[in-house]
Design a protein around this motif. Structure first.
Motif: not given
Length: 159
Positions: A1-8, A31-37, A97-105, A121-123
């Motif tokens: 599955m391809t991760e969606p492009a980050p939305r700043p 790298p994984a934590t950076t992608r999550w942020y 919704a963006d974060l629900a699609a992101a792996p990790g936190g 609240t983001l963990t």
């Protein structure tokens, strides 16, 4: 599955200035934590190389004075730090919704608070918490009793 492009987040500030405050988090997988942020709306302002050219520090930013430095953990990542930042007009439901699609936190909310804000609240994957908070201005402006209570509490002794 391809991760969606980050939305700043809105209002990203890439200026370089002496930071009046910042937090430093440790990451087990930098790298994984950076992608999550990035999914949380942060941008990588700088990725500083260390010995062997491996990244030793990632400088993340949302808006002006909203800086997080992430460094590789020495051993297990400790997590457990918490910081609260203004959402700055970010659409918190869309950010969730963006974060629900992101792996990790994980993400909780957005949820209303008794003090007339909405919090998301983001963990992160390492257990650090970032709370994005947005005032509910329409409620603040129409609830004069609450606004008067807030103004009256300034300078009040703690009992």
């Amino acid at each position: 599955m391809t991760e969606p492009a980050p939305r700043p987040a809105p209002g990203i500030d890439r200026d370089i200035y002496p930071m009046p405050a910042f937090v430093k988090f440790e990451a087990a997988d930098l790298p994984a934590t950076t992608r999550w942020y990035e999914a949380a709306g942060f941008v990588v302002l700088a990725a500083m190389p260390g010995p062997g050219d491996a990244t030793m520090l990632v400088h993340l930013r949302r808006q002006r004075h909203q800086d997080i430095l992430v460094v590789p953990a020495r051993g297990a990542a400790t997590g457990g730090l918490r910081v609260i930042m203004a959402a700055g007009g970010d659409d918190l439901a869309q950010r969730a919704a963006d974060l629900a699609a992101a792996p990790g936190g994980t993400v909780e909310g957005p949820a209303p608070t008794p003090w007339r804000s909405t919090d998301l609240t983001l963990t992160d994957p390492d257990g650090n918490v970032v709370v994005l908070t947005e005032p509910r201005l329409a409620e603040i402006e129409t609830d004069t009793a609450w606004s008067d209570m807030v103004r009256g509490s300034i300078g009040r002794p703690v009992s």
